[in-house]
Design a protein around this motif. Structure first.
Motif, PDB file in Angstrom:
ATOM      1  N   ILE A  98       0.828  -1.210   0.000  1.00  0.00           N
ATOM      2  CA  ILE A  98       0.000   0.000   0.000  1.00  0.00           C
ATOM      3  C   ILE A  98       0.860   1.257   0.000  1.00  0.00           C
ATOM      4  CG2 ILE A  98      -1.776   1.278   1.273  1.00  0.00           C
ATOM      5  CD1 ILE A  98      -2.709  -1.359   2.450  1.00  0.00           C
ATOM      6  N   TYR A  99       1.945   1.232   0.770  1.00  0.00           N
ATOM      7  CA  TYR A  99       2.763   2.424   0.948  1.00  0.00           C
ATOM      8  C   TYR A  99       4.005   2.374   0.052  1.00  0.00           C
ATOM      9  CZ  TYR A  99      -0.183   2.633   5.075  1.00  0.00           C
ATOM     10  OH  TYR A  99      -1.260   2.654   5.910  1.00  0.00           O
ATOM     11  N   PHE A 100       4.255   3.464  -0.636  1.00  0.00           N
ATOM     12  CA  PHE A 100       5.425   3.593  -1.503  1.00  0.00           C
ATOM     13  C   PHE A 100       6.203   4.831  -1.058  1.00  0.00           C
ATOM     14  CE2 PHE A 100       2.399   1.162  -3.890  1.00  0.00           C
ATOM     15  CZ  PHE A 100       3.136   0.267  -4.649  1.00  0.00           C
ATOM     16  N   ASP A 101       7.471   4.641  -0.737  1.00  0.00           N
ATOM     17  CA  ASP A 101       8.308   5.755  -0.327  1.00  0.00           C
ATOM     18  C   ASP A 101       8.668   6.590  -1.547  1.00  0.00           C
ATOM     19  OD1 ASP A 101      10.120   6.974   1.859  1.00  0.00           O
ATOM     20  OD2 ASP A 101      11.498   6.611   0.195  1.00  0.00           O
ATOM     21  N   GLN A 102       8.283   7.861  -1.524  1.00  0.00           N
ATOM     22  CA  GLN A 102       8.484   8.716  -2.686  1.00  0.00           C
ATOM     23  C   GLN A 102       9.960   8.917  -3.005  1.00  0.00           C
ATOM     24  OE1 GLN A 102       6.106   9.646  -4.701  1.00  0.00           O
ATOM     25  NE2 GLN A 102       7.491  10.733  -6.074  1.00  0.00           N
ATOM     26  N   ALA A 103      10.767   9.091  -1.965  1.00  0.00           N
ATOM     27  CA  ALA A 103      12.207   9.289  -2.200  1.00  0.00           C
ATOM     28  C   ALA A 103      12.821   8.058  -2.853  1.00  0.00           C
ATOM     29  CB  ALA A 103      12.911   9.597  -0.878  1.00  0.00           C
ATOM     30  N   SER A 104      12.386   6.864  -2.403  1.00  0.00           N
ATOM     31  CA  SER A 104      12.888   5.629  -2.994  1.00  0.00           C
ATOM     32  C   SER A 104      12.452   5.501  -4.447  1.00  0.00           C
ATOM     33  CB  SER A 104      12.391   4.429  -2.184  1.00  0.00           C
ATOM     34  OG  SER A 104      12.798   3.212  -2.773  1.00  0.00           O
ATOM     35  N   LEU A 105      11.209   5.893  -4.748  1.00  0.00           N
ATOM     36  CA  LEU A 105      10.728   5.848  -6.131  1.00  0.00           C
ATOM     37  C   LEU A 105      11.539   6.774  -7.033  1.00  0.00           C
ATOM     38  CD1 LEU A 105       6.834   5.799  -5.725  1.00  0.00           C
ATOM     39  CD2 LEU A 105       8.285   3.942  -6.546  1.00  0.00           C
ATOM     40  N   GLU A 106      11.870   7.954  -6.530  1.00  0.00           N
ATOM     41  CA  GLU A 106      12.635   8.906  -7.332  1.00  0.00           C
ATOM     42  C   GLU A 106      14.061   8.408  -7.570  1.00  0.00           C
ATOM     43  OE1 GLU A 106      12.246  12.615  -5.321  1.00  0.00           O
ATOM     44  OE2 GLU A 106      10.132  12.877  -5.874  1.00  0.00           O
ATOM     45  N   GLU A 107      14.624   7.715  -6.572  1.00  0.00           N
ATOM     46  CA  GLU A 107      15.953   7.124  -6.768  1.00  0.00           C
ATOM     47  C   GLU A 107      15.902   6.057  -7.858  1.00  0.00           C
ATOM     48  OE1 GLU A 107      17.093   5.613  -2.992  1.00  0.00           O
ATOM     49  OE2 GLU A 107      17.817   7.535  -2.222  1.00  0.00           O
TER      50      GLU A 107
END
Length: 338
Positions: free
Chosen positions: A72-81
């Motif tokens: 359910i939860y996606f870390d935005q900083a991790s996605l951008e990396e």
């Protein structure tokens, strides 16, 4: 949209083709009808998934996320990396999709939602994918539970190999979508002092931040850190390392205070006489009162005045937060040398 239509039809036919061997094996008359329909429009199944086992590039707009997926939860900083690496190298591990039963020619993600989202951030219009219609919600949970991330040691060894090739830290950081500080922090793990290397390699401590804090402490207090780590029962947490740091630094500070104080030049021997005296075993140089409050370990703050009688200021060991509480709610654990 013409290009998307060309991709859409083969993908749908591929999903049908995956069901035919099962029907044929059952020898059902209905299976013969399905096969006749397939022969009427002989689209090769290899278009959606090539015969050499490679995935096909599927239009992003034809793919939807599964609303019932367990993540359910996606870390935005991790996605951008991740998006930064995809922009440079593309998606190296194809996602898994299945035909959308409610929208012909569209697909639902089985697994790979992070890669899908990061590809969107990177501006990609297609993504490599395998079509797998035999996928359940249980499979999604298993895929997430059993995924093992790289350990800090494995990351450090990769960085070490790159550094051995004369690759700059900045270029390594860019290649893996991390900050230069992240690379530097893991590179430190390649040359640890022996006592710290031992607890890291044995996975007694896997927190990279804590390992680096211990390295910094070791440079100032090698014997103190070595003795502390020699106790196999010593728990290594952020709270205990913070206590160790305070203890070692306060001990060092007191020694400096005696040597560098305002002792008159005419009496230089006085501080030395104090240092040479045998310490009184019945006296505590600096007392620390350890307590337990709400099941969490902490200590009394003895130099801070409470607002009322029967109360005291305290500090939790695990996160360092300070608070005032009733002494009746506190359990005394020990009085130790600080």
């Amino acid at each position: 949209m013409a290009d998307h239509t060309e991709e859409k039809k083969p993908a749908v036919k591929t999903a049908k083709a995956r069901r035919k061997p099962e029907d044929a094996a059952q020898g059902s008359i209905g299976a013969m009808g399905d096969l006749s329909g397939l022969l009427a429009d002989p689209t090769p199944a290899s278009v959606a998934q090539t015969g050499d086992g490679k995935a096909s590039e599927i239009a992003m707009e034809l793919i939807e996320e599964d609303p019932h997926q367990p993540r359910i939860y996606f870390d935005q900083a991790s996605l951008e990396e991740l998006a930064a690496t995809i922009a440079i190298r593309g998606v190296k591990t194809p996602i898994s999709i299945r035909p959308n039963p409610e929208r012909e020619g569209y697909f639902i993600i089985n697994h790979g939602a992070r890669r899908y989202r990061a590809s969107g951030i990177a501006g990609k219009t297609t993504i490599p994918a395998f079509v797998d219609g035999d996928y359940t919600e249980s499979d999604q949970v298993i895929e997430n539970l059993q995924r093992d991330a790289l350990t800090a040691r494995e990351i450090a060894e990769y960085i070490g190999r790159e550094l051995a090739k004369k690759v700059k830290k900045g270029d390594i950081a860019k290649a893996i979508g991390k900050s230069p500080a992240y690379v530097t922090q893991h590179a430190t793990l390649l040359d640890l002092p022996d006592p710290i290397a031992e607890i890291f390699q044995s996975e007694r401590c896997r927190d990279v931040t804590l390992i680096n804090e211990l390295v910094g402490l070791y440079k100032k207090h090698p014997e103190g850190v070595t003795d502390w780590l020699a106790d196999d029962e010593q728990e290594i947490t952020r709270g205990t390392v913070r206590l160790l740091k305070e203890f070692l630094n306060s001990g060092s500070g007191e020694g400096e205070g005696e040597d560098d104080g305002d002792t008159p030049p005419a009496e230089p021997a006085a501080p030395k006489e104090k240092e040479e005296k045998e310490p009184d075993p019945d006296k505590l140089k600096k007392a620390i009162v350890t307590v337990e409050h709400d099941g969490r370990p902490g200590r009394l703050i003895l130099n801070r005045r409470p607002s009322r009688e029967g109360a005291s200021w305290m500090k939790y060991d695990d996160d360092g937060s300070e608070f005032e509480a009733e002494l009746a709610d506190v359990r005394l654990i020990s009085v130790i040398e600080g």
